[in-house]
Design an enzyme around this catalytic site. Structure first.
Site, PDB file in Angstrom:
ATOM      1  N   VAL A 233       3.346   4.211  -1.062  1.00  0.00           N
ATOM      2  CA  VAL A 233       3.548   4.990  -2.286  1.00  0.00           C
ATOM      3  C   VAL A 233       5.003   5.445  -2.417  1.00  0.00           C
ATOM      4  CG1 VAL A 233       1.136   5.737  -2.449  1.00  0.00           C
ATOM      5  CG2 VAL A 233       2.772   7.134  -1.151  1.00  0.00           C
TER       6      VAL A 233
ATOM      7  N   GLN B 192       0.843  -1.199   0.000  1.00  0.00           N
ATOM      8  CA  GLN B 192       0.000   0.000   0.000  1.00  0.00           C
ATOM      9  C   GLN B 192       0.878   1.249   0.000  1.00  0.00           C
ATOM     10  OE1 GLN B 192      -3.389  -0.704   3.086  1.00  0.00           O
ATOM     11  NE2 GLN B 192      -1.738  -2.101   3.579  1.00  0.00           N
TER      12      GLN B 192
ATOM     13  N   THR C 156       0.791  -2.897   8.601  1.00  0.00           N
ATOM     14  CA  THR C 156      -0.396  -2.155   8.141  1.00  0.00           C
ATOM     15  C   THR C 156      -1.460  -2.183   9.222  1.00  0.00           C
ATOM     16  OG1 THR C 156      -2.223  -2.079   6.553  1.00  0.00           O
ATOM     17  CG2 THR C 156      -1.139  -4.213   6.814  1.00  0.00           C
TER      18      THR C 156
ATOM     19  N   HIS D 191      -1.624   1.281  -4.114  1.00  0.00           N
ATOM     20  CA  HIS D 191      -2.032   2.683  -3.981  1.00  0.00           C
ATOM     21  C   HIS D 191      -1.204   3.630  -4.847  1.00  0.00           C
ATOM     22  CE1 HIS D 191      -4.048   1.734   0.168  1.00  0.00           C
ATOM     23  NE2 HIS D 191      -4.707   1.248  -0.860  1.00  0.00           N
TER      24      HIS D 191
ATOM     25  N   CYS E 269      -2.676  12.694 -15.705  1.00  0.00           N
ATOM     26  CA  CYS E 269      -3.418  13.904 -16.083  1.00  0.00           C
ATOM     27  C   CYS E 269      -4.733  13.976 -15.304  1.00  0.00           C
ATOM     28  CB  CYS E 269      -3.705  13.885 -17.587  1.00  0.00           C
ATOM     29  SG  CYS E 269      -4.667  15.315 -18.126  1.00  0.00           S
TER      30      CYS E 269
ATOM     31  N   CYS F 139       0.345  18.457 -17.201  1.00  0.00           N
ATOM     32  CA  CYS F 139       0.414  17.262 -18.046  1.00  0.00           C
ATOM     33  C   CYS F 139       1.223  17.615 -19.294  1.00  0.00           C
ATOM     34  CB  CYS F 139      -1.000  16.831 -18.423  1.00  0.00           C
ATOM     35  SG  CYS F 139      -1.038  15.514 -19.665  1.00  0.00           S
TER      36      CYS F 139
ATOM     37  N   CYS G 100      -6.682  13.131 -20.101  1.00  0.00           N
ATOM     38  CA  CYS G 100      -6.472  13.132 -21.551  1.00  0.00           C
ATOM     39  C   CYS G 100      -5.915  11.756 -21.902  1.00  0.00           C
ATOM     40  CB  CYS G 100      -5.516  14.254 -21.982  1.00  0.00           C
ATOM     41  SG  CYS G 100      -3.777  13.945 -21.639  1.00  0.00           S
TER      42      CYS G 100
HETATM   43  P1  OAD Z   1      -1.056   3.072   8.847  1.00  0.00           P
HETATM   44  O1  OAD Z   1      -0.318   4.294   9.220  1.00  0.00           O
HETATM   45  O2  OAD Z   1      -2.539   3.101   8.922  1.00  0.00           O
HETATM   46  O3  OAD Z   1      -0.579   1.858   9.747  1.00  0.00           O
HETATM   47  C1  OAD Z   1       0.780   1.601   9.963  1.00  0.00           C
HETATM   48  C2  OAD Z   1       0.859   0.370  10.843  1.00  0.00           C
HETATM   49  O4  OAD Z   1       2.206   0.021  10.961  1.00  0.00           O
HETATM   50  C3  OAD Z   1       0.307   0.570  12.244  1.00  0.00           C
HETATM   51  O5  OAD Z   1      -0.582  -0.499  12.531  1.00  0.00           O
HETATM   52  C4  OAD Z   1       1.555   0.516  13.137  1.00  0.00           C
HETATM   53  O6  OAD Z   1       1.294  -0.112  14.378  1.00  0.00           O
HETATM   54  C5  OAD Z   1       2.477  -0.327  12.301  1.00  0.00           C
HETATM   55  N1  OAD Z   1       3.915  -0.051  12.479  1.00  0.00           N
HETATM   56  C6  OAD Z   1       4.539   1.138  12.672  1.00  0.00           C
HETATM   57  N2  OAD Z   1       5.869   0.989  12.702  1.00  0.00           N
HETATM   58  C7  OAD Z   1       6.097  -0.337  12.520  1.00  0.00           C
HETATM   59  C8  OAD Z   1       7.275  -1.138  12.443  1.00  0.00           C
HETATM   60  N3  OAD Z   1       8.496  -0.589  12.554  1.00  0.00           N
HETATM   61  N4  OAD Z   1       7.124  -2.468  12.243  1.00  0.00           N
HETATM   62  C9  OAD Z   1       5.899  -3.032  12.152  1.00  0.00           C
HETATM   63  N5  OAD Z   1       4.756  -2.330  12.207  1.00  0.00           N
HETATM   64  C10 OAD Z   1       4.847  -1.004  12.392  1.00  0.00           C
HETATM   65  O7  OAD Z   1      -0.546   2.646   7.384  1.00  0.00           O
HETATM   66  P2  OAD Z   1      -1.226   1.679   6.323  1.00  0.00           P
HETATM   67  O8  OAD Z   1      -1.880   0.532   6.984  1.00  0.00           O
HETATM   68  O9  OAD Z   1      -0.216   1.417   5.282  1.00  0.00           O
HETATM   69  O10 OAD Z   1      -3.768   5.234   1.785  1.00  0.00           O
HETATM   70  O11 OAD Z   1      -2.338   2.621   5.739  1.00  0.00           O
HETATM   71  C11 OAD Z   1      -3.142   2.168   4.697  1.00  0.00           C
HETATM   72  C12 OAD Z   1      -3.496   3.306   3.808  1.00  0.00           C
HETATM   73  O12 OAD Z   1      -4.113   4.339   4.552  1.00  0.00           O
HETATM   74  C13 OAD Z   1      -2.298   4.008   3.163  1.00  0.00           C
HETATM   75  O13 OAD Z   1      -1.837   3.365   2.001  1.00  0.00           O
HETATM   76  C14 OAD Z   1      -2.838   5.351   2.870  1.00  0.00           C
HETATM   77  C15 OAD Z   1      -3.527   5.625   4.177  1.00  0.00           C
HETATM   78  O14 OAD Z   1      -4.503   6.575   4.176  1.00  0.00           O
HETATM   79  C16 OAD Z   1      -3.991   6.240   0.972  1.00  0.00           C
HETATM   80  O15 OAD Z   1      -3.378   7.298   1.040  1.00  0.00           O
HETATM   81  C17 OAD Z   1      -5.038   5.929  -0.035  1.00  0.00           C
END
Ligand code: OAD
Length: 245
Positions: free
Chosen positions: A102, A100, A191, A118, A126, A151, A130
């Site tokens: 970026v 997930q 995540t 993501h 764009c 763009c 386009c």
């Molecule tokens: P989050 O910030 O929601 O979650 C990060 C997770 O990583 C949390 O559960 C932390 O406990 C854990 N964490 C932090 N440091 C860590 C480490 N060193 N080792 C293991 N775990 C650790 O991030 P995502 O789950 O990636 O989407 O978020 C999902 C999506 O929500 C993202 O891609 C983004 C965001 O809004 C968009 O922008 C569309």
């Protein structure tokens, strides 16, 4: 934890098909801010102001300033031990990595078969869609000047080629992610397991008979659903598992 590491290592060793789903926690040790952690971005900023099509339509410059700032920050970050272990495993046939994130850190570490659910902050597309501009192009300028960028095909405003809230993922990424749920071991790492469709994949994998495991600093909604929930940092646990293989 003492029993859990060898158990997971044995499962990974025996797996013909291993799928790894990663989130912001994997890049945290590299200095990339997470979204919902202690210093997470969504604690300081509101997603609806910065990460939705409506926000961009309202104020593209503001959204671009935020992305330009994140790009500057991410540009200084390098892969950590978690990215390195995942990259090494990805070279084994049958291993697929879904992220997930970026940032480019999985790619920098040399990960094969990477699905970037993501998108990427280093790609633009764009805003007016386009025809040639719907295929994202790479733009790694840091710092970015003259915001918002344009763009190169039609001269309209360009957008970051990332998936915002309220937007659909690219069909080919969804297909690849769904295919990857047919596996022997499904490992979800760093995540919060809150954002769908990525958060649903571990459940799909389990339903299809995969052994499921999670590595995270804390419990998430996935913790109760997986066979093994390991508490700790990805950059420590993944190398520890790799040493047992
Ligand atoms: P989050 O910030 O929601 O979650 C990060 C997770 O990583 C949390 O559960 C932390 O406990 C854990 N964490 C932090 N440091 C860590 C480490 N060193 N080792 C293991 N775990 C650790 O991030 P995502 O789950 O990636 O989407 O978020 C999902 C999506 O929500 C993202 O891609 C983004 C965001 O809004 C968009 O922008 C569309």
């Amino acid at each position: 934890m003492s029993e859990a590491l060898p158990t997971l290592a044995a499962r990974i060793k025996g797996a013909r098909r291993l799928t790894i789903l990663t989130g912001a926690g994997v890049s945290a040790a590299s200095g990339v801010p997470t979204f919902r952690g202690r210093d997470g971005l969504w604690r300081r900023y509101r997603p609806e102001d910065l990460a939705t099509p409506d926000a961009f339509a309202r104020d593209p410059r503001l959204v671009w300033e935020w992305y330009a700032w994140r790009r500057e920050l991410i540009a200084t970050c390098r892969p950590n031990a978690a990215h390195d272990v995942i990259a090494a495993w990805s070279r084994n046939p049958g291993c697929r990595v879904l992220t997930q994130n970026v940032d480019d850190l999985h790619l920098q570490a040399g990960t094969y078969e990477l699905v970037r659910m993501h998108g990427s902050v280093w790609e633009l597309s764009c805003w007016e869609r386009c025809a040639p501009g719907t295929t994202p192009w790479r733009d790694t300028r840091v710092p970015m000047t003259n915001l918002p960028p344009r763009c190169p095909h039609c001269g309209c405003i360009a957008r970051p080629a990332v998936v915002w809230f309220g937007e659909a993922l690219r069909a080919q990424d969804v297909d690849a992610a769904v295919r990857a749920t047919a596996c022997d071991v499904f490992l979800t790492v760093g995540t919060s397991a809150l954002v769908y469709p990525a958060a649903g994949l571990v459940h799909d994998a389990r339903q299809q008979g995969a052994f499921t495991a999670e590595i995270n600093l804390e419990d998430t909604p996935a913790s109760a659903a997986v066979e093994l929930a390991l508490h700790g940092s990805a950059e420590q646990i993944l190398p520890a598992i790799a040493r047992l293989l």
